[in-house]
Design a protein around this motif. Structure first.
Motif, mmCIF file in Angstrom:
data_model
loop_
_atom_site.group_PDB
_atom_site.id
_atom_site.type_symbol
_atom_site.label_atom_id
_atom_site.label_comp_id
_atom_site.label_asym_id
_atom_site.label_seq_id
_atom_site.Cartn_x
_atom_site.Cartn_y
_atom_site.Cartn_z
ATOM 1 N N TYR A 1 0.707 -1.202 -0.116
ATOM 2 C CA TYR A 1 -0.007 0.058 -0.216
ATOM 3 C C TYR A 1 0.810 1.265 -0.041
ATOM 4 O O TYR A 1 0.502 2.252 -0.885
ATOM 5 N N GLU B 1 2.710 1.606 -3.333
ATOM 6 C CA GLU B 1 2.081 2.109 -4.477
ATOM 7 C C GLU B 1 1.655 3.611 -4.334
ATOM 8 O O GLU B 1 1.520 4.313 -5.084
ATOM 9 N N ILE B 2 1.482 4.013 -2.933
ATOM 10 C CA ILE B 2 1.073 5.516 -2.973
ATOM 11 C C ILE B 2 2.491 6.379 -3.237
ATOM 12 O O ILE B 2 2.246 7.452 -4.018
ATOM 13 N N GLU C 1 4.876 5.619 -5.292
ATOM 14 C CA GLU C 1 4.905 5.464 -6.847
ATOM 15 C C GLU C 1 4.060 6.507 -7.421
ATOM 16 O O GLU C 1 4.462 7.021 -8.426
ATOM 17 N N SER C 2 2.735 6.547 -6.933
ATOM 18 C CA SER C 2 1.946 7.573 -7.395
ATOM 19 C C SER C 2 2.488 8.985 -7.321
ATOM 20 O O SER C 2 2.391 9.533 -8.192
ATOM 21 N N TRP D 1 -2.591 6.423 -8.664
ATOM 22 C CA TRP D 1 -2.934 5.305 -7.769
ATOM 23 C C TRP D 1 -4.146 4.563 -8.017
ATOM 24 O O TRP D 1 -3.840 3.269 -7.818
ATOM 25 N N LYS D 2 -5.354 5.012 -8.398
ATOM 26 C CA LYS D 2 -6.427 4.129 -8.733
ATOM 27 C C LYS D 2 -6.254 3.639 -10.079
ATOM 28 O O LYS D 2 -6.742 2.511 -10.151
#
Length: 159
Positions: free
Chosen positions: A94, A97-98, A100-101, A152-153
């Protein structure tokens, strides 16, 4: 350097996406301060002053001849503890991913988002560091949040 060194390094890394560049820039920032200790005029906090110097060093570093177009980025890891291996793995995924966004954002958006979210600077302090108006900072911050959420989405990459 003991008080603000890690924050200066983190900010340089967020702007450049390169650990070795952040090392060099952090060293350059503190060398500049060591060589000219009387440049602090007291118009802002020491932290804001250091971030402004760091930002200028990043731009100077980018202008240098060895800048490359391709940026390879490792993942930023979370070092916190989790109650189980499974929850730790999910939390790390999680967080990765954040980050990376955030790191996929164009530099102008990534910078204001990091200064706001990570360093909790006021809009005025961000404006002072970046040389932008407060209105432009607000606008970029709003766009940065929206674009980071989109990335992110949906995996949309802007750079």
């Amino acid at each position: 350097m003991q008080v603000h060194g890690q924050e200066v390094w983190n900010y340089a890394y967020f702007l450049t996406k390169h650990q070795d560049w952040a090392d060099d820039i952090t060293q350059d920032v503190f060398l500049r301060i060591y060589r000219s200790p009387n440049t602090f005029r007291g118009e802002s906090s020491v932290r804001t002053w250091l971030f402004a110097i760091t930002r200028n060093c990043v731009f100077n570093y980018r202008r240098s001849a060895f800048l490359r177009k391709v940026t390879l980025m490792g993942r930023v890891k979370h070092s916190g503890e989790a109650p189980s291996a499974e929850s730790e793995a999910l939390a790390n995924q999680y967080i990765d991913e954040i980050w990376e966004s955030v790191m996929a954002l164009p530099a102008k958006y990534r910078e204001v988002l990091i200064l706001d979210a990570r360093y909790e600077l006021s809009l005025k302090e961000i404006a002072d560091i970046t040389g932008l108006s407060i209105g432009t900072v607000k606008s970029r911050l709003s766009r940065a949040r929206r674009k980071a959420a989109e990335i992110w989405k949906g995996g949309v990459v802007y750079e």
